[in-house]
Design a protein around this motif. Structure first.
Motif, PDB file in Angstrom:
ATOM      1  N   LEU A  46       1.006  -0.989  -0.330  1.00 33.31           N
ATOM      2  CA  LEU A  46      -0.293   0.093  -0.340  1.00 33.31           C
ATOM      3  C   LEU A  46       0.902   1.092   0.318  1.00 33.31           C
ATOM      4  CD1 LEU A  46      -2.913  -1.222   2.104  1.00 33.31           C
ATOM      5  CD2 LEU A  46      -2.852  -1.241  -0.204  1.00 33.31           C
ATOM      6  N   TRP A 100      -4.451   4.075  -6.498  1.00 34.42           N
ATOM      7  CA  TRP A 100      -5.457   3.151  -5.629  1.00 34.42           C
ATOM      8  C   TRP A 100      -7.075   3.865  -6.690  1.00 34.42           C
ATOM      9  CZ3 TRP A 100      -4.662  -1.579  -4.362  1.00 34.42           C
ATOM     10  CH2 TRP A 100      -3.639  -1.752  -3.842  1.00 34.42           C
ATOM     11  N   LEU A 146      -9.628   5.212  -5.138  1.00 36.57           N
ATOM     12  CA  LEU A 146     -10.649   4.644  -3.945  1.00 36.57           C
ATOM     13  C   LEU A 146     -11.608   5.259  -4.780  1.00 36.57           C
ATOM     14  CD1 LEU A 146      -8.994   4.223  -0.916  1.00 36.57           C
ATOM     15  CD2 LEU A 146      -9.385   2.139  -3.135  1.00 36.57           C
TER      16      LEU A 146
END
Length: 79
Positions: A53, A60, A62
């Motif tokens: 991460l 990512w 998100l």
């Protein structure tokens, strides 16, 4: 092909005998090492995912909030 089948049968037969006659591991393995193995697994899991991460540079994406803009409304042209 016969050798492969014979070897596979021998492996499964050995596994069946081991299950039938009991495992080769001592009976108190879980009571001795269960918590340590669990804690080691948790530490490994957290450390690997922390690395993935933070250090791999993966973006990512998100949430699309603030990144996605609607197209402007077009009025229908009448003829």
């Amino acid at each position: 092909m016969f050798r492969f089948v014979k070897a596979a049968t021998n492996i499964t037969g050995g596994a069946m005998r081991q299950v039938r006659h009991g495992s080769t591991a001592p009976a108190d393995f879980n009571s001795k090492y269960g918590n340590a193995v669990l804690a080691g697994g948790v530490v490994f899991f957290v450390s690997v995912w922390s690395y993935v991460l933070t250090s791999t540079g993966i973006t990512w994406n998100l949430s699309p909030v603030g990144k996605l803009m609607p197209k402007p409304w077009r009025e229908v042209e009448e003829e």
